[in-house]
Scaffold this motif. Structure first.
Motif, PDB file in Angstrom:
ATOM      1  N   ALA A  98       9.592  50.427 -41.235  1.00 19.48           N
ATOM      2  CA  ALA A  98       9.100  49.146 -41.739  1.00 19.48           C
ATOM      3  C   ALA A  98       8.657  49.239 -43.196  1.00 19.48           C
ATOM      4  O   ALA A  98       8.940  48.341 -43.991  1.00 19.48           O
ATOM      5  N   ASN A  99       7.992  50.338 -43.574  1.00 17.76           N
ATOM      6  CA  ASN A  99       7.515  50.437 -44.957  1.00 17.76           C
ATOM      7  C   ASN A  99       8.653  50.465 -45.957  1.00 17.76           C
ATOM      8  O   ASN A  99       8.593  49.813 -46.999  1.00 17.76           O
ATOM      9  N   GLU A 102      10.226  46.973 -46.096  1.00 16.95           N
ATOM     10  CA  GLU A 102       9.438  46.017 -46.874  1.00 16.95           C
ATOM     11  C   GLU A 102       9.604  46.311 -48.363  1.00 16.95           C
ATOM     12  O   GLU A 102       9.816  45.399 -49.164  1.00 16.95           O
TER      13      GLU A 102
ATOM     14  N   ARG B  96      12.330  42.632 -39.336  1.00 13.00           N
ATOM     15  CA  ARG B  96      11.372  43.739 -39.325  1.00 13.00           C
ATOM     16  C   ARG B  96      10.292  43.543 -40.386  1.00 13.00           C
ATOM     17  O   ARG B  96       9.144  43.905 -40.176  1.00 13.00           O
ATOM     18  N   GLU B  97      10.639  42.970 -41.534  1.00 11.59           N
ATOM     19  CA  GLU B  97       9.607  42.682 -42.527  1.00 11.59           C
ATOM     20  C   GLU B  97       8.653  41.616 -41.993  1.00 11.59           C
ATOM     21  O   GLU B  97       7.432  41.736 -42.126  1.00 11.59           O
ATOM     22  N   LYS B 100       6.249  42.943 -39.575  1.00 12.23           N
ATOM     23  CA  LYS B 100       5.208  43.739 -40.225  1.00 12.23           C
ATOM     24  C   LYS B 100       4.105  42.847 -40.811  1.00 12.23           C
ATOM     25  O   LYS B 100       2.919  43.081 -40.568  1.00 12.23           O
ATOM     26  N   GLU B 104       0.154  42.617 -39.462  1.00 16.55           N
ATOM     27  CA  GLU B 104      -0.989  42.876 -40.335  1.00 16.55           C
ATOM     28  C   GLU B 104      -1.944  41.686 -40.362  1.00 16.55           C
ATOM     29  O   GLU B 104      -3.166  41.845 -40.349  1.00 16.55           O
TER      30      GLU B 104
END
Lengths: 260, 242, 260, 242, 242, 260
Positions: A98-99, A102, B96-97, B100, B104
């Motif tokens: 995910a990181n 993003e 997926r972004e 996320k 959060e």
């Protein structure tokens, strides 16, 4: 899942209450930025950017391919980021997490939505053949603030990229057509202070992160909030202001570097 | 992408007849699924979203556990048939972004420290998509979490604003999203107005940003009332059933 | 691997010995079936089917593509099932597991082998362009008997689907050409009784499962046995009989619903 | 798919000369591999199948273990070169479904409760494929399990029947499978005739089904004798070697 | 693949002016990364390679641990932009084979038995590629391991030799690799001349092999001196900084 | 990670010190080799090779496809190896691991670099259509020395393969055009002795492995060293010598078998 040692957090927060940062900077101050372009001979364009100890390499490759059916006269761009295990003891090899996703998407949108690459000038044969621009980001050393380092590396690499027309027997090489890019600046919030260009230590204890990309007019071109904390309206204003100010300085350094 | 469509007319009316500050119609129903610990079905304009919450339960695999708090796994998924051109099943980079940033945002309001080593799974299924699915998904997730009895400091809520034909407006519709100038999805904790999700694509001056931000926050408060009513309806019908 | 509590098993079996089911049904009786069509505006056809608390959504999307080389004059169909984690605490996200694959393949064969979709009428240009029909199944709430709910949802969605000819500039939209579909009915065996339309509780303790699809003539069009138990010849006969009877009722309800 | 081929002539003779109830030639050999705990090589018409059994051994990963019994993992795999058009290596949806129904069928006859937390792996490798590979695979698996000394209530066995040109026949061959009207693979525990695998594709009246079912079960009994002989041969040659 | 290019002229000069035994220019710098436990940047002709070493640290997942010694995970990765035609990110079969042979070579010199259950990760990143990347990567890995203070019996070093236009030469360049007759990468432990990596593709008589082998080993010794100087430079600059 | 029992290692090493191997062979001697061709009717060519208890099957399939853009007049070949769980209690199903990849690549290079298949004769239409040759290796029983068994199986299968021109309506079938193949021989080193054709027991305790492929002239056509030990110059010479000698014998057996 690592639990950041309480001691480190306490130390950084205590300093923050005294108006100080671990490495002695002001809250609105970046670490030293270094930009080096033309570092990879095989790439159409490349750059290595350091922000403090953080180090990112960007490479541009181009190919000839088909346009998307809904934009037959436009080139195509794509961005990939690899958090390769070289850069941190915590990065693992394998499919992007995910990181990394993003990161790639934020850099991609920063370039795409602001139309930095003039994709309409990258059409070879409408509906048939266009240039494809690949932006690949390799994180080499991770000491915080990947978003800004990766964005800046992508822009520096694009700014020095040549369209490899000769290799594809399409005439002479020429510079990749670009518009003025927005500059991304990232701040984090911890212990109710807002600090720009977080180091890894600061990122690890941060509650919230906000990236703001601004253009030469000081207009906002992209934003991305991250982490499981929140910002107030006032804090957002403060972050935007700092992003505009620092963005201006970083743009100046980028232009000097690429001889513009 | 620009087009010849006039997105807002000289009277300030938008394509679907809305004024600049008006939201699309919203319908929320809590507790619609049998198996889930909490659930919500939401329609927002042409969007249809279903959310199921499971947990808190032991996080698996064990190495994913946080000894100090629960982890929140939001999974945003678009049904293959929810969009004009069929979407390949399974997560892509976009989803997926979104998963996320929603995870959060939800972590901010959930009292995760009450459930160390646990996971709270928030499954967001977009069945019909028409601009603003991440706001719709987060809003429905807030209701489903409440329905599941997950302790929260507040019920999170989301709404976007944006710019079309140079005008700042709330809650972009389909063509406005495709041909507009900017999109600014915002999610807040409505009791404090703290911003828990914020993204922006496009081009806004600082003034336009401030105006759009306020429109989005106002929109959040409008939606928040509809959320609360849906939760109340569920409890009332549940207690009537007893 | 969950070990179903012994107590639940004992309870269900004890009831079965008294000729009773947990939810008060007869062994040959379905739970309430609800069929709702046209529930997704973006899909060419869609349906939400409930059997008791079990809830499945089916959506049909169509595209234009190439035919298979061994059937150049035929459209193409494909079925996918996602056991999304929405529907059960036991479903995980990730690539489809054996259960989802079996479900998709059983639904697919039920439609394909009985030639429900008249694929030969979905040819646009022989050998070049044909219609591709995607059947996507989303399990929304899992309380047993997915096979029947998914099959029925697929049939209801197909029955109301329009070929999106206009979107592809191929003339006016028209109903997807279909033949009479077979109806799938599933029974399980536990404690030596055979029960149709198993609830989740019954599925979890069942020894064997048998799905039988029958047509309007009462002919058999597909069968699939599952689980690690066995059936005798007599039990199979019994299951077929119950499938024919219930299939007739379910077909009637489907036809009423789709206005046929 | 229909064709102009006449699959059965007026004398009831099929393309390869068989009568309606005849099976294709079958050859079974037990104990053909060195490393495996039990193994079997089987030829059935044009099919060539190799099966290796490993176990019972500790199931890995641990969370896959069943504390009350052994799990049976049949893996059906087709060699890339076993079919006319090369098959991409690795499992596809078809092979995963076949692996599942064969695993379930084998679990019925194996005394799995004798080996809690264990796994019994049954690797079925199709080297040459020509209609009826799942029946061939399950039949070979039965012999390999016996060769491995796995305790079973019975040696499972499989055979198909089907309909071609309107006639019900046993054990479809290649063209019969491609151009026939229905295929009904069946597996049984031959001592009790309990049905442990049953699938059907095509179109059968109830009468035709009954007839086909009986043909398949009869076929199973024929194959069962060949299985038993193969196991006996293995033991005899093993004891002669001593 | 043959071409019309003359790779070596009548005076024994190669395309870039080198003699048969000459290596391309090499530049090595140790300790170039902040996070890594040890690191090295190496340029060798047109190759640019960066290596980071992490460890020894607990091997994860646990079942990968060896209770008697550390495992060495070399990961050779080519940047997407390091080659003429963009390489898809992620490991392919070639890079996985190279990772394997380099891991095995490094295990020979690392005192792995000092760190049971540990992992030593050696991440080799090729940033610019031009023939001989595996030799460059292994050589840089040797320096990075030394920089990380990993105990070794020797600093491993690598160099290739090959045959072009019928002549045996050291350290093939780009065109020599593409159009030459044979390539022989060798890695040794330079104190003992033990061979820890050896691969060959092409066509060599036994005599040619012996000649090429000796050239490669000689090349290793030349490179070894440059390695040692890089490590010394790093220690000196480190101690000067104190 | 299995720790090979110390006892077995000690036993093998003690024997080695007495100049003996576990199975009574000399250090320069192969186990019995059996080659059987034409074992799969669906394949264009096939072979089953046994070296002692090790058993490998190779199948050749061919298809018509596009050439690579940098060699428009050449056929294409590709090699895949599956260490299917049939062959060993230690092989797992799933995507190929490093060992399977190394095996496939070593066999592939042995065929490719020595130009065993005359790819330039497999062009159908320059730049458009060429023959694609798939070499698929299935390890059936693993008792050491997979490299040699797999290489030999590939060569035997290729040697008996027919180009399936008829199936593609491109004329009559004809033998796959081949040159003389190099033969791969593998040795391992343990306890400072070098032994050819290692059994599984020997492989498990070996320090280093070296495969050498040689041609009819005794020239070297490929080498691959493996495992985490080392060889001296002298040991390498010894291995090459043994590979030339044994390669000659194995080639003779291959030729007899394929009737050449």
């Amino acid at each position: 899942m690592t639990v950041v040692p309480i001691i480190k957090r306490d130390h950084i927060c205590k300093l923050a209450e005294q108006g100080k940062r671990v490495d002695g900077r002001n809250f609105g101050e970046y670490r030293k930025i270094e930009i080096e372009t033309g570092v990879v001979s095989k790439a159409e364009g490349s750059a290595r950017v350091k922000i403090g100890n953080t180090q990112v390499m960007a490479g541009i490759k181009m190919d000839v391919g088909e346009p998307y059916s809904d934009s037959p006269d436009s080139g195509v761009m794509t961005t990939a980021a690899e958090l390769i295990p070289l850069a941190s003891p915590d990065f693992e090899s394998g499919p992007p997490r995910a990181n990394a996703i993003e990161l790639a998407r934020v850099v991609d949108r920063g370039v795409r939505e602001s139309e930095v690459i003039e994709l309409d000038k990258l059409c070879i044969e409408p509906g048939e053949k266009v240039w494809i621009v690949f932006i690949d980001l390799h994180i080499l050393d991770y000491d915080g603030n990947l978003f800004d380092a990766a964005s800046l590396a992508a822009l520096a690499a694009l700014s020095t990229a040549k369209v490899p027309a000769k290799r594809f027997e399409l005439g002479d090489d020429y510079p990749l057509p670009l518009k003025e890019p927005p500059i991304s600046c990232t701040s984090v919030k911890f212990n109710n202070v807002v600090a720009i260009d977080p180091s890894l230590d600061e990122e690890e204890i941060a509650d919230a992160r906000l990236t703001v990309a601004t253009d030469t007019n000081g207009d906002i071109r992209a934003m991305q909030k991250g982490l499981n904390g929140s910002f107030t309206r006032e804090e957002i204003q403060k972050v935007i202001k700092a992003s505009i100010d620092n963005g201006r300085e970083i743009r100046k350094q980028l232009y000097e570097n690429i001889g513009k | 992408m620009k087009s010849d469509i006039e997105l807002i007319d000289s009277n300030g009316k938008r394509l679907d007849g809305r004024g600049p500050e008006d939201l699309r119609p919203i319908k929320i129903e809590a507790g619609v699924l049998h198996r889930a610990d909490g659930s919500c079905y939401l329609e927002w304009g042409g969007n249809k979203v279903l959310v199921a919450v499971y947990g808190p339960r032991e996080a698996i695999p064990r190495h994913s556990q946080n000894p100090l708090r629960a982890i929140v796994n939001a999974k945003y998924n678009m049904a293959a048939f929810s969009v004009e051109d069929r979407k390949r099943p399974g997560p892509d980079r976009r989803s997926r972004e979104i998963s996320k940033v929603i995870s959060e945002a939800l972590e901010k309001v959930i009292l995760t420290e009450q459930f160390p080593r646990a996971a709270i799974d928030v499954n967001i299924e977009v069945l019909d998509a028409e601009a603003g699915t991440r706001c719709a998904g987060l809003t429905a997730a807030g209701v489903a979490l409440a329905d599941a009895g997950i302790p929260m400091t507040d019920i999170p809520v989301s709404c976007a604003a944006g710019k079309i034909d140079g005008h700042v407006v709330a809650d972009l519709g389909k063509e406005e999203d495709n041909f507009g100038d900017a999109d600014l999805p915002v999610a807040i904790s409505p009791r404090t107005d703290e911003v828990i999700l914020l993204q922006m694509d496009g081009h806004l001056t600082l003034d336009e940003f401030n105006k759009a931000f306020d429109l989005a926050v106002n929109g959040c408060h409008v939606v928040s009332e509809i959320q609360k009513k849906a939760i109340l309806d569920k409890y009332q019908s549940a207690s009537e059933a007893e």
